[in-house]
Design an enzyme around this catalytic site. Structure first.
Site, mmCIF file in Angstrom:
data_model
loop_
_atom_site.group_PDB
_atom_site.id
_atom_site.type_symbol
_atom_site.label_atom_id
_atom_site.label_comp_id
_atom_site.label_asym_id
_atom_site.label_seq_id
_atom_site.Cartn_x
_atom_site.Cartn_y
_atom_site.Cartn_z
ATOM 1 N N LYS A 171 0.856 -1.193 0.023
ATOM 2 C CA LYS A 171 -0.020 0.030 -0.103
ATOM 3 C C LYS A 171 0.778 1.292 -0.083
ATOM 4 C CE LYS A 171 -1.529 1.948 3.619
ATOM 5 N NZ LYS A 171 -0.896 2.670 4.812
ATOM 6 N N HIS A 201 -1.052 -5.649 5.549
ATOM 7 C CA HIS A 201 -0.358 -6.239 6.599
ATOM 8 C C HIS A 201 -1.124 -6.402 7.873
ATOM 9 C CE1 HIS A 201 0.636 -2.327 8.579
ATOM 10 N NE2 HIS A 201 1.079 -3.105 9.682
ATOM 11 N N LYS A 205 -1.609 -10.178 10.947
ATOM 12 C CA LYS A 205 -1.636 -10.044 12.237
ATOM 13 C C LYS A 205 -2.071 -11.266 12.898
ATOM 14 C CE LYS A 205 -1.019 -5.150 12.732
ATOM 15 N NZ LYS A 205 0.064 -4.747 13.280
ATOM 16 N N GLU A 239 -2.670 5.116 17.936
ATOM 17 C CA GLU A 239 -1.258 5.073 17.760
ATOM 18 C C GLU A 239 -0.576 6.089 18.481
ATOM 19 O OE1 GLU A 239 0.590 3.842 13.606
ATOM 20 O OE2 GLU A 239 -0.977 5.289 13.099
ATOM 21 N N ASP A 258 -4.835 6.577 4.806
ATOM 22 C CA ASP A 258 -3.706 5.786 5.259
ATOM 23 C C ASP A 258 -4.390 4.396 6.201
ATOM 24 O OD1 ASP A 258 -0.768 5.288 5.885
ATOM 25 O OD2 ASP A 258 -1.462 5.936 8.102
ATOM 26 N N HIS A 263 -6.832 -1.082 6.439
ATOM 27 C CA HIS A 263 -6.773 -1.701 7.402
ATOM 28 C C HIS A 263 -7.998 -1.992 8.187
ATOM 29 C CE1 HIS A 263 -2.395 -1.559 6.702
ATOM 30 N NE2 HIS A 263 -2.178 -0.361 7.339
ATOM 31 N N LYS A 363 -3.433 9.332 15.229
ATOM 32 C CA LYS A 363 -1.998 9.372 15.668
ATOM 33 C C LYS A 363 -1.901 10.347 16.871
ATOM 34 C CE LYS A 363 0.366 8.240 11.267
ATOM 35 N NZ LYS A 363 0.734 6.801 11.500
HETATM 36 C C1 BG6 Z 1 0.769 1.676 7.820
HETATM 37 C C2 BG6 Z 1 0.376 3.251 7.884
HETATM 38 O O1 BG6 Z 1 -0.004 1.190 7.069
HETATM 39 O O2 BG6 Z 1 0.618 1.046 9.150
HETATM 40 C C3 BG6 Z 1 1.255 3.961 9.217
HETATM 41 O O3 BG6 Z 1 0.839 3.794 6.924
HETATM 42 C C4 BG6 Z 1 0.737 3.231 10.537
HETATM 43 O O4 BG6 Z 1 0.770 5.327 9.218
HETATM 44 C C5 BG6 Z 1 1.039 1.710 10.327
HETATM 45 O O5 BG6 Z 1 1.589 3.716 11.410
HETATM 46 C C6 BG6 Z 1 0.651 0.926 11.626
HETATM 47 O O6 BG6 Z 1 0.603 -0.426 11.593
HETATM 48 P P1 BG6 Z 1 0.975 -1.238 12.904
HETATM 49 O O7 BG6 Z 1 1.386 -2.714 12.679
HETATM 50 O O8 BG6 Z 1 2.249 -0.521 13.532
HETATM 51 O O9 BG6 Z 1 -0.147 -1.093 13.726
#
Ligand code: BG6
Length: 513
Positions: A171, A201, A205, A239, A258, A263, A363
């Site tokens: 992505k 991704h 998980k 986050e 994003d 996700h 964030k």
């Molecule tokens: C990414 C985003 O796809 O996922 C980021 O671009 C984000 O902004 C991240 O921080 C979060 O992934 P994870 O696995 O740390 O929750």
């Protein structure tokens, strides 16, 4: 014909999920993703004996590096980011499989060189011409890479020879519907859909994969999994970090593109999908796709009632003063990019009619916490729940995606003693305490899946485009409101008051995480 294999999520199918001998070419092999995620993921899977006997890795990028330099680069990444410690006895075996080829992604000659290098590696390691191209590169370079691969004869057709060429795309797949369609068109012109693995991704998980096992491997949840028993669902991906060093990308994207487009919508589809009739990759993906079709569109009239966006202002993070979003390095002056978004969403189908799904991500929140909470309906307002001023807390099933991976169920129980006093307690399952060791990282699972030809946890073209269609309506409504003031939330807090109002006007509350 290459066929996507049955998914091994169910016990007993794992023998069909066997990674094939192959060479993994990492475009952008000298970059951050390779360093932090891909090389450590490969190392862990190699150490666990999950990789095929014959495999090799070839980093391909502009950096001036030779094989030795790439091995040092990998070692450093593994020492810093790997789930398991670097084992000095095993390292030489792994390092020996790592190679690097310097070249420009747009230069035809570089691809001819890449081809020669691949053939040489394949003959040395006894690999039968199976290649996986991992594009860990900016989206603007995808088109050039794909066309050059095709021109150089590096894309093998699906001809029944048993040999494969597969491509993995990271992505963001586009920044709106039109650009996503364009990237997909280029990919599909040069590769067959079955050769394309679009990574999200979150689907790799461990706790996310457990959603299907929890729903369809237990008999107690599915009968309750509908609008008769469920009051609402909350999905939170919070986050702690700010925009960090990624402002160049993030300021053009924002939280909706994003995190939600990919996700969070994927988490939603796993929670809301119908039971698949088989664990076949395409059947599972069809069912996820159906959820996206049923998402109620949020248009201009609805936008203010259903979507709240905001930016973090200055505040404190781990006791330190931190700047607001607009003061971050690389963020445009007067940027209106959202670092937080909360949404109220409906799925208009038989199962979910009338059940709100509240989604939020941001964030610079107080902590890193991703959770899916299913809140069941309250018991009738009689007996223990007769006192209107102290209603009983409803049952909540919470799936903790990260960092404390697990699952908990809140139930009402009697406090010990002569009086009937009711108290909500949690039945808790934690991966860490039950299984001991740390779960594999998402990329570990996903890379092995591509080697095995299992596309269950990847995004199909129609999935990517359907989620963009839904997101695009919101982006269009926002574009009309460009001059609108954007609420702020103090860094280190749970988002703006407007987001509280979004849920509280419905008589509900965000969960305290
Ligand atoms: C990414 C985003 O796809 O996922 C980021 O671009 C984000 O902004 C991240 O921080 C979060 O992934 P994870 O696995 O740390 O929750």
């Amino acid at each position: 014909m290459e066929r996507h294999l049955h998914n091994p999520l169910t016990a007993g199918l794992s023998d069909v999920h066997r990674p094939q001998p192959c060479t993994l070419v990492i475009f952008g092999g000298g970059g951050d993703l390779s360093h932090r995620k891909l090389l450590p993921a490969l190392y862990n899977q190699a150490l666990d004996g999950e990789l095929p006997a014959n495999y090799a890795v070839l980093g391909f990028a502009l950096e001036e590096m030779n094989d030795e330099g790439f091995r040092d680069f990998a070692r450093e990444g593994i020492e810093t980011f790997s789930r398991q410690k670097l084992d000095p006895a095993f390292w030489p075996d792994f390092a020996h499989k790592l190679h690097f080829q310097q070249g420009s992604f747009t230069d035809a000659e570089a691809y001819d060189g890449l081809k020669r290098r691949l053939e040489e590696i394949e003959s040395r390691f006894g690999i039968p011409g199976n290649r996986i191209y991992y594009l860990a590169i900016p989206p603007s370079l995808i088109e050039a890479c794909v066309q050059q691969l095709k021109r150089a004869g590096l894309v093998m057709p699906l001809d029944g020879s048993g040999r494969f060429s597969r491509i993995i795309v990271e992505k963001p797949i586009g920044r709106d519907l039109a650009s996503a369609r364009q990237i997909n068109a280029v990919l599909c012109k040069n590769f067959n859909e079955e050769q394309i693995y679009r990574i999200d991704h979150y689907l790799g998980k461990e706790t996310v994969q457990n959603i299907l096992v929890m729903r369809f491997g237990n008999s107690i949840f599915e009968p309750l999994w509908n609008s008769r028993y469920i009051d609402h669902v909350q999905i939170t991906v919070a986050e702690e970090e700010g925009v960090g060093t990624r402002a160049g990308y993030y300021d053009q994207a924002g939280a909706l593109r994003d995190m939600v487009q990919n996700h969070i919508l994927q988490l939603l589809t796993l929670i809301a999908m119908e039971p698949p009739w088989t664990m076949d990759a395409n059947v599972i993906r069809d069912n996820r796709q159906d959820v996206l079709h049923c998402l109620r569109s949020i248009d201009r009239k609805e936008i203010d009632r259903s979507v709240i966006r905001a930016q973090y202002g200055a505040g404190f993070w781990r006791g330190q003063e931190v700047p607001g979003y607009r003061r971050e390095e690389g963020v445009a002056n007067g940027s209106t990019t959202e670092s937080y978004v909360a949404l109220k969403v409906f799925i208009d189908n038989w199962r979910w009619s009338g059940v709100p799904f509240y989604l939020r991500t941001g964030k610079r929140m107080p902590k890193r916490a991703s959770e899916i909470a299913i809140q069941f309906k309250s018991v009738p307002p009689i007996f223990f729940n007769a006192d209107r001023s102290h209603p009983l807390e409803p049952n909540v099933l919470a799936l903790n995606i990260q960092p404390n991976e697990g699952l908990s169920m809140q139930i009402a129980t009697k406090l010990p003693g002569p009086k009937v006093k009711i108290y909500p307690v949690k039945m808790d399952f934690r991966y860490g305490s039950t299984f001991g060791e740390a779960s594999p990282e998402a990329y570990e699972r996903l890379l092995v899946d591509v080697m095995a030809g299992d596309a269950t946890l990847f995004m199909r073209r129609d999935t990517v485009e359907s989620s963009w269609i839904w997101i695009q309506a919101i982006l269009d409504a926002w574009a009309d409101n460009r001059s609108r003031w954007l609420p702020e939330y103090e860094a280190g807090t749970w988002g703006p008051v407007e987001a509280d109002r979004l849920i509280e006007t419905d008589g509900r509350k965000w969960r305290l995480l």
